[in-house]
Design a protein around this motif. Structure first.
Motif, PDB file in Angstrom:
ATOM      1  N   TYR A 133      -2.927  -0.783  19.246  1.00 28.12           N
ATOM      2  CA  TYR A 133      -4.098  -0.053  18.873  1.00 28.12           C
ATOM      3  C   TYR A 133      -3.771   1.366  18.313  1.00 28.12           C
ATOM      4  N   THR A 134      -2.768   1.869  19.171  1.00 28.15           N
ATOM      5  CA  THR A 134      -2.257   3.337  18.737  1.00 28.15           C
ATOM      6  C   THR A 134      -1.610   3.371  17.389  1.00 28.15           C
ATOM      7  N   LYS A 135      -1.064   2.265  17.093  1.00 32.44           N
ATOM      8  CA  LYS A 135      -0.347   2.225  15.619  1.00 32.44           C
ATOM      9  C   LYS A 135      -1.353   1.870  14.663  1.00 32.44           C
ATOM     10  N   VAL A 136      -2.331   1.120  14.813  1.00 30.93           N
ATOM     11  CA  VAL A 136      -3.386   0.941  13.912  1.00 30.93           C
ATOM     12  C   VAL A 136      -3.925   2.256  13.401  1.00 30.93           C
ATOM     13  N   VAL A 137      -4.296   3.075  14.708  1.00 28.79           N
ATOM     14  CA  VAL A 137      -4.791   4.333  14.352  1.00 28.79           C
ATOM     15  C   VAL A 137      -4.014   5.225  13.438  1.00 28.79           C
ATOM     16  N   PHE A 138      -2.533   5.262  13.682  1.00 26.55           N
ATOM     17  CA  PHE A 138      -1.700   5.748  12.987  1.00 26.55           C
ATOM     18  C   PHE A 138      -1.699   5.221  11.265  1.00 26.55           C
ATOM     19  N   ASN A 139      -1.698   4.023  11.205  1.00 26.38           N
ATOM     20  CA  ASN A 139      -1.866   3.580  10.062  1.00 26.38           C
ATOM     21  C   ASN A 139      -3.230   3.723   9.199  1.00 26.38           C
ATOM     22  N   SER A 140      -4.107   3.782   9.923  1.00 28.07           N
ATOM     23  CA  SER A 140      -5.480   4.064   9.241  1.00 28.07           C
ATOM     24  C   SER A 140      -5.680   5.389   8.698  1.00 28.07           C
ATOM     25  N   VAL A 141      -4.756   6.068   9.134  1.00 23.93           N
ATOM     26  CA  VAL A 141      -4.716   7.648   8.577  1.00 23.93           C
ATOM     27  C   VAL A 141      -3.578   7.635   7.309  1.00 23.93           C
ATOM     28  N   ILE A 142      -2.396   7.269   7.833  1.00 19.52           N
ATOM     29  CA  ILE A 142      -1.445   7.404   6.794  1.00 19.52           C
ATOM     30  C   ILE A 142      -1.247   6.330   5.577  1.00 19.52           C
ATOM     31  N   ASN A 143      -1.410   4.932   6.019  1.00 20.69           N
ATOM     32  CA  ASN A 143      -1.209   4.213   5.068  1.00 20.69           C
ATOM     33  C   ASN A 143      -2.332   4.307   4.067  1.00 20.69           C
ATOM     34  N   THR A 144      -3.639   4.333   4.552  1.00 24.26           N
ATOM     35  CA  THR A 144      -4.710   4.471   3.764  1.00 24.26           C
ATOM     36  C   THR A 144      -4.674   5.593   2.656  1.00 24.26           C
ATOM     37  N   ILE A 145      -4.716   6.599   3.115  1.00 21.55           N
ATOM     38  CA  ILE A 145      -4.659   7.855   2.550  1.00 21.55           C
ATOM     39  C   ILE A 145      -3.597   8.062   1.468  1.00 21.55           C
ATOM     40  N   CYS A 146      -2.413   7.781   1.694  1.00 25.70           N
ATOM     41  CA  CYS A 146      -1.299   7.768   0.904  1.00 25.70           C
ATOM     42  C   CYS A 146      -1.494   6.617  -0.053  1.00 25.70           C
ATOM     43  N   THR A 147      -2.159   5.473   0.095  1.00 31.29           N
ATOM     44  CA  THR A 147      -2.172   4.591  -0.669  1.00 31.29           C
ATOM     45  C   THR A 147      -3.172   4.926  -1.825  1.00 31.29           C
ATOM     46  N   LEU A 148      -4.192   5.466  -1.321  1.00 32.31           N
ATOM     47  CA  LEU A 148      -5.269   5.729  -2.279  1.00 32.31           C
ATOM     48  C   LEU A 148      -4.938   6.675  -3.108  1.00 32.31           C
ATOM     49  N   PHE A 149      -4.077   7.924  -2.685  1.00 27.95           N
ATOM     50  CA  PHE A 149      -3.389   8.929  -3.688  1.00 27.95           C
ATOM     51  C   PHE A 149      -2.293   8.760  -4.297  1.00 27.95           C
ATOM     52  N   GLU A 150      -1.513   7.664  -3.872  1.00 21.22           N
ATOM     53  CA  GLU A 150      -0.244   7.302  -4.521  1.00 21.22           C
ATOM     54  C   GLU A 150       0.668   8.242  -4.070  1.00 21.22           C
ATOM     55  N   ILE A 151       0.906   8.709  -2.731  1.00 12.52           N
ATOM     56  CA  ILE A 151       1.712   9.771  -2.362  1.00 12.52           C
ATOM     57  C   ILE A 151       2.581   9.561  -1.305  1.00 12.52           C
ATOM     58  N   ARG A 152       3.476  10.411  -1.084  1.00 13.30           N
ATOM     59  CA  ARG A 152       4.632  10.049   0.182  1.00 13.30           C
ATOM     60  C   ARG A 152       3.991  10.723   1.514  1.00 13.30           C
ATOM     61  N   MET A 153       4.519  10.385   2.522  1.00  8.35           N
ATOM     62  CA  MET A 153       3.734  10.869   3.801  1.00  8.35           C
ATOM     63  C   MET A 153       3.981  12.407   3.816  1.00  8.35           C
ATOM     64  N   GLY A 154       5.217  12.798   3.229  1.00  6.36           N
ATOM     65  CA  GLY A 154       5.497  14.469   3.057  1.00  6.36           C
ATOM     66  C   GLY A 154       4.596  15.161   2.230  1.00  6.36           C
ATOM     67  N   GLN A 155       4.049  14.480   1.228  1.00  9.31           N
ATOM     68  CA  GLN A 155       2.915  15.028   0.300  1.00  9.31           C
ATOM     69  C   GLN A 155       1.659  14.947   0.976  1.00  9.31           C
ATOM     70  N   PHE A 156       1.285  14.244   1.751  1.00 11.61           N
ATOM     71  CA  PHE A 156      -0.146  14.212   2.621  1.00 11.61           C
ATOM     72  C   PHE A 156       0.078  15.424   3.609  1.00 11.61           C
ATOM     73  N   ILE A 157       1.001  15.436   4.214  1.00 13.99           N
ATOM     74  CA  ILE A 157       1.029  16.501   5.328  1.00 13.99           C
ATOM     75  C   ILE A 157       1.204  17.971   4.700  1.00 13.99           C
ATOM     76  N   ASP A 158       1.544  17.863   3.710  1.00 11.64           N
ATOM     77  CA  ASP A 158       1.716  19.292   2.953  1.00 11.64           C
ATOM     78  C   ASP A 158       0.288  20.121   2.509  1.00 11.64           C
ATOM     79  N   TYR A 159      -0.615  18.993   2.573  1.00 12.50           N
ATOM     80  CA  TYR A 159      -1.987  19.402   2.150  1.00 12.50           C
ATOM     81  C   TYR A 159      -2.483  20.211   3.305  1.00 12.50           C
ATOM     82  N   GLU A 160      -3.126  21.360   3.155  1.00 16.29           N
ATOM     83  CA  GLU A 160      -3.650  22.235   4.178  1.00 16.29           C
ATOM     84  C   GLU A 160      -4.664  21.450   4.821  1.00 16.29           C
TER      85      GLU A 160
END
Length: 318
Positions: A191-218
């Motif tokens: 379940y812990t990884k499902v939570v991780f993916n529910s943030v990173i995978n989904t948001i990065c997919t919707l905005f077509e960005i890398r993980m580093g680009q996501f975390i750079d957003y304030e």
């Protein structure tokens, strides 16, 4: 003497596990897949091209077969497939399963354990969650993201007890730079990884960005914590204890995005980019559907699930 392995679902992560076991242990590793282009390309090339962060591309000889062709008797199956395709893969493979074999799976989402248990007893199953960035650029061409030894696995035995063979699997994973961490919390680990993916995978997919680009957003932390809070509220209702606290889960997302895999496009993005069906129903959708059974609405997860499906639907207009 190393165990013998067969990788069932030889995409990005399946190749990474298999190639590292071959490189570091000299283990016998067979590769099985159902994607015809992957099989044909690997056979034509005489192996798979491997690079790291896009550099040092080189050919590693491997053999790959369809489930119908395979007649091996490995000690351990390493299973990586998409949730929606797993049942068919297992059914096509059942002729070479036997009761003494073991399984490790590190698939994304939830639902795979129930499918695997139709063929393998719980005491033979190790399952984990992989914080290891890997990209299948195209058929027969895999890219390991991050420095050698980057990434880690949390894994647990479904039965709650680790036998001698499972201890050897974990030892061999450690020797192969896969960095396994054994826990005694099977459902919480998944379940812990499902939570991780529910943030990173989904948001990065919707905005077509890398993980580093996501975390750079304030505002990344605010977005992430809203999803974490909903998911952890569901976990409390369902009696699931995640490996991390809410704060620790955000810190894991931050650290992996900023430090270990900033250049990585998550697997859901890779599926979307190549026109494949995503696993969002088994990630954000799983959290929402589980919450509904306890009369809780994880509305942000449901909203993001529908945004991903909207993006999938727009392909037909291109």
């Amino acid at each position: 003497m190393a165990l013998t392995y067969a990788v069932l679902g030889s995409g990005a992560m399946g190749l990474r596990f298999g190639l590292l076991l071959k490189e570091h242990l000299g283990a016998q590793v067979d590769f099985i897949d159902t994607w015809e282009e992957q099989i044909d390309t690997v056979r034509k090339q005489g192996g798979v091209y491997q690079s790291r962060d896009g550099k040092n591309r080189h050919l590693i000889p491997i053999s790959i077969q369809t489930p119908e062709e395979y007649q091996g008797k490995p000690d351990v199956f390493i299973i990586f497939d998409k949730q929606m395709h797993l049942s068919q893969l297992l059914e096509r493979s059942k002729h070479f399963f036997h009761e003494n074999q073991y399984v490790f799976t590190g698939m994304n989402g939830m639902g795979h354990i129930e499918k695997i248990n139709r063929y393998f007893a719980p005491e033979k199953v190790l399952a984990g969650t992989c914080l290891i960035g890997t990209v299948l650029k195209d058929a027969g061409n895999v890219d390991f993201i991050g420095k050698a030894g980057a990434g880690s696995i949390n894994l647990a035995a479904q039965s709650g007890t680790v036998d001698d063979v499972q201890k050897q699997i974990i030892t061999e994973f450690e020797a192969s730079n896969l960095n396994p961490n054994l826990t005694d919390n099977f459902l919480g680990t998944l379940y812990t990884k499902v939570v991780f993916n529910s943030v990173i995978n989904t948001i990065c997919t919707l905005f077509e960005i890398r993980m580093g680009q996501f975390i750079d957003y304030e505002g990344a932390e605010k977005l992430g914590r809203q999803l974490i809070d909903e998911a952890y509220n569901v976990a409390e209702l369902a009696g699931i204890t995640p490996l991390n606290s809410r704060d620790e889960e955000w810190e894991t997302i931050r650290y992996v995005s900023a430090e270990t895999s900033p250049l990585h496009y998550p697997s859901m993005y890779q599926d979307m980019n190549k026109g494949r069906q995503t696993e969002v129903d088994y990630i954000n959708g799983y959290i929402y559907d589980l919450g509904r059974t306890y009369n809780y609405q994880a509305k942000t997860h449901d909203f993001l699930r529908h945004l991903v499906h909207l993006a999938e639907n727009t392909r037909k207009f291109r």
